[in-house]
Design a protein around this motif. Structure first.
Motif, PDB file in Angstrom:
ATOM      1  N   CYS A  10       1.076  -1.390  -0.380  1.00 41.09           N
ATOM      2  CA  CYS A  10      -0.435  -0.207  -0.491  1.00 41.09           C
ATOM      3  C   CYS A  10       0.727   1.054  -0.074  1.00 41.09           C
ATOM      4  N   PRO A  11       0.720   1.896  -0.588  1.00 45.05           N
ATOM      5  CA  PRO A  11       1.364   3.686  -0.844  1.00 45.05           C
ATOM      6  C   PRO A  11       1.284   4.340   0.104  1.00 45.05           C
ATOM      7  N   LEU A  12       0.511   4.276   0.762  1.00 39.35           N
ATOM      8  CA  LEU A  12       0.390   4.912   2.619  1.00 39.35           C
ATOM      9  C   LEU A  12       0.784   4.450   3.589  1.00 39.35           C
ATOM     10  N   LEU A  43      -7.212  -1.231  -6.885  1.00 38.06           N
ATOM     11  CA  LEU A  43      -6.665  -2.303  -5.138  1.00 38.06           C
ATOM     12  C   LEU A  43      -7.253  -1.351  -4.286  1.00 38.06           C
ATOM     13  N   SER A  44      -7.456  -2.509  -2.786  1.00 36.87           N
ATOM     14  CA  SER A  44      -7.949  -1.593  -1.781  1.00 36.87           C
ATOM     15  C   SER A  44      -7.075  -2.412  -0.563  1.00 36.87           C
ATOM     16  N   CYS A  45      -6.224  -1.742  -0.117  1.00 41.20           N
ATOM     17  CA  CYS A  45      -5.870  -1.777   1.180  1.00 41.20           C
ATOM     18  C   CYS A  45      -6.352  -2.583   2.124  1.00 41.20           C
ATOM     19  N   LYS A  49      -7.310   0.572   3.925  1.00 42.80           N
ATOM     20  CA  LYS A  49      -8.922   0.782   3.215  1.00 42.80           C
ATOM     21  C   LYS A  49      -9.049   1.970   1.921  1.00 42.80           C
ATOM     22  N   HIS A  50      -7.337   2.167   1.882  1.00 41.30           N
ATOM     23  CA  HIS A  50      -7.054   2.835   0.621  1.00 41.30           C
ATOM     24  C   HIS A  50      -7.053   2.326  -0.467  1.00 41.30           C
ATOM     25  N   ILE A  51      -7.337   2.914  -1.614  1.00 45.34           N
ATOM     26  CA  ILE A  51      -7.932   2.696  -3.039  1.00 45.34           C
ATOM     27  C   ILE A  51      -6.605   3.335  -4.058  1.00 45.34           C
ATOM     28  N   PHE A  52      -6.314   2.632  -4.676  1.00 46.57           N
ATOM     29  CA  PHE A  52      -4.864   2.939  -5.411  1.00 46.57           C
ATOM     30  C   PHE A  52      -4.977   2.443  -6.821  1.00 46.57           C
ATOM     31  N   GLU A 215      -9.940   7.324 -15.028  1.00 49.12           N
ATOM     32  CA  GLU A 215      -9.172   9.109 -15.657  1.00 49.12           C
ATOM     33  C   GLU A 215      -7.450   8.465 -15.128  1.00 49.12           C
ATOM     34  N   MET A 216      -7.318   8.279 -16.553  1.00 52.51           N
ATOM     35  CA  MET A 216      -5.711   7.626 -16.542  1.00 52.51           C
ATOM     36  C   MET A 216      -4.655   8.507 -16.169  1.00 52.51           C
ATOM     37  N   GLU A 217      -4.983   9.805 -15.961  1.00 55.61           N
ATOM     38  CA  GLU A 217      -3.629  10.122 -14.940  1.00 55.61           C
ATOM     39  C   GLU A 217      -4.282  10.553 -12.833  1.00 55.61           C
ATOM     40  N   HIS A 218      -5.323   9.570 -12.837  1.00 55.77           N
ATOM     41  CA  HIS A 218      -5.569   9.400 -11.148  1.00 55.77           C
ATOM     42  C   HIS A 218      -4.405   8.103 -10.800  1.00 55.77           C
ATOM     43  N   TYR A 219      -4.045   8.239  -9.705  1.00 49.89           N
ATOM     44  CA  TYR A 219      -2.838   6.777  -9.240  1.00 49.89           C
ATOM     45  C   TYR A 219      -4.180   5.944  -7.501  1.00 49.89           C
ATOM     46  N   HIS A 220      -4.983   6.925  -7.197  1.00 52.07           N
ATOM     47  CA  HIS A 220      -5.635   7.041  -5.621  1.00 52.07           C
ATOM     48  C   HIS A 220      -6.854   7.630  -6.009  1.00 52.07           C
ATOM     49  N   ASN A 221      -7.807   7.025  -4.979  1.00 46.86           N
ATOM     50  CA  ASN A 221      -9.458   7.593  -4.960  1.00 46.86           C
ATOM     51  C   ASN A 221      -9.740   7.886  -2.927  1.00 46.86           C
ATOM     52  N   PHE A 222      -9.686   8.720  -3.018  1.00 44.15           N
ATOM     53  CA  PHE A 222      -8.873   8.696  -2.123  1.00 44.15           C
ATOM     54  C   PHE A 222     -10.458   9.350  -0.820  1.00 44.15           C
ATOM     55  N   SER A 223     -11.137   8.470   0.078  1.00 46.91           N
ATOM     56  CA  SER A 223     -12.040   9.037   1.421  1.00 46.91           C
ATOM     57  C   SER A 223     -11.886  10.702   1.725  1.00 46.91           C
ATOM     58  N   ARG A 224     -12.202  11.027   2.264  1.00 45.40           N
ATOM     59  CA  ARG A 224     -12.289  12.043   3.670  1.00 45.40           C
ATOM     60  C   ARG A 224     -11.643  11.086   4.579  1.00 45.40           C
TER      61      ARG A 224
END
Length: 258
Positions: A10-12, A43-45, A49-52, A215-224
């Motif tokens: 996980c990158p975080l 993927l999800s950690c 639970k981070h999504i990347f 979205e090709m330029e995105h590596y992450h989908n963050f939740s608040r």
């Protein structure tokens, strides 16, 4: 050509246990071009639970992806309309910092820096698109083609903005730690990015029209929730939450360096 450098953890949080959650076709994305893959794997950690995405682009793949620039990313795009949008963003920062150096990371159309200058800040921008850097310099704004991690400053920076940028960075925690180093006492970090916990995100998922997955330029989908915890891990105190006018499903967060 190797397209992606795949994450082994996980990158975080660096947990090595990850779960496949989605495989999305991105061939209709305006920046897609062969020989780039038409598939994006998410993927999800299992721990945080981070999504990347499964990986981030190699320099060779980025060169292909960045061959063109979207109209909204070009310096001077809709300059009057964007000035008003940028002013409302800056108004959120003003109660916490109202002068000094404003560094905008990935400045895009340049509107935020143009407007920050009007407010009395000293604007500085960095971007990876050379044509944007050259154009911004032509308007008299200090700009560099460089990565945030390579930025050095002899003077503390008052404000660092990353407007729809953090989700583009392979390792966001490193970027936030770098902003902490660059900011002066009580320096302000301004972030905007999509919020995967928003109701509109869930509605678009249900309707299968959520463009963030392709979205090709995105590596992450963050939740608040995950973003707030990451900010606190990096030494920031989130002090204001708002809705972004720039892109759908977006959130805006003002955080102060401890």
């Amino acid at each position: 050509m190797q397209e992606l450098i795949k994450y082994t953890h996980c990158p975080l949080c660096h947990d090595t246990k990850m779960t496949l959650i989605r495989n999305e076709n991105c061939q209709n994305h305006q920046r897609w071009i062969a020989p780039l893959s038409t598939q994006m794997v998410w993927l999800s950690c299992n721990s945080c639970k981070h999504i990347f995405r499964e990986g981030y682009y190699t320099p060779e793949a980025l060169e292909i992806l960045f061959k063109g620039t979207n109209p909204e990313q070009q310096v001077g795009y809709q300059i009057e309309k964007q000035r008003l949008v940028s002013a409302r963003m800056i108004d959120k920062v003003i109660p916490y910092q109202n002068h000094g150096v404003w560094l905008d990371v990935g400045f895009g159309n340049g509107s935020l820096l143009f407007t920050a200058c009007e407010y009395g800040f000293k604007p500085i921008g960095i971007d990876l698109r050379e044509e944007n850097v050259t154009k911004l310099q032509s308007y008299g704004i200090t700009a560099y083609k460089t990565n945030l991690l390579h930025v050095d400053s002899d003077d503390p920076i008052s404000v660092i903005s990353m407007a729809d940028v953090l989700e583009h960075i392979p390792y966001p925690k490193e970027a936030l730690q770098k902003t902490f180093e660059l900011l002066g006492n009580k320096g302000v970090l301004f972030l905007s990015l999509p919020n995967s916990e928003s109701i509109i995100w869930k509605i678009r998922d249900a309707q299968n029209i959520n463009y963030c997955w392709s979205e090709m330029e995105h590596y992450h989908n963050f939740s608040r929730t995950r973003l707030y915890s990451l900010l606190k891990e990096c030494g920031f105190i989130p002090v204001k939450y708002g809705i972004s006018e720039r892109y759908g499903m977006g959130m805006e967060i003002v955080a102060i360096k401890k």
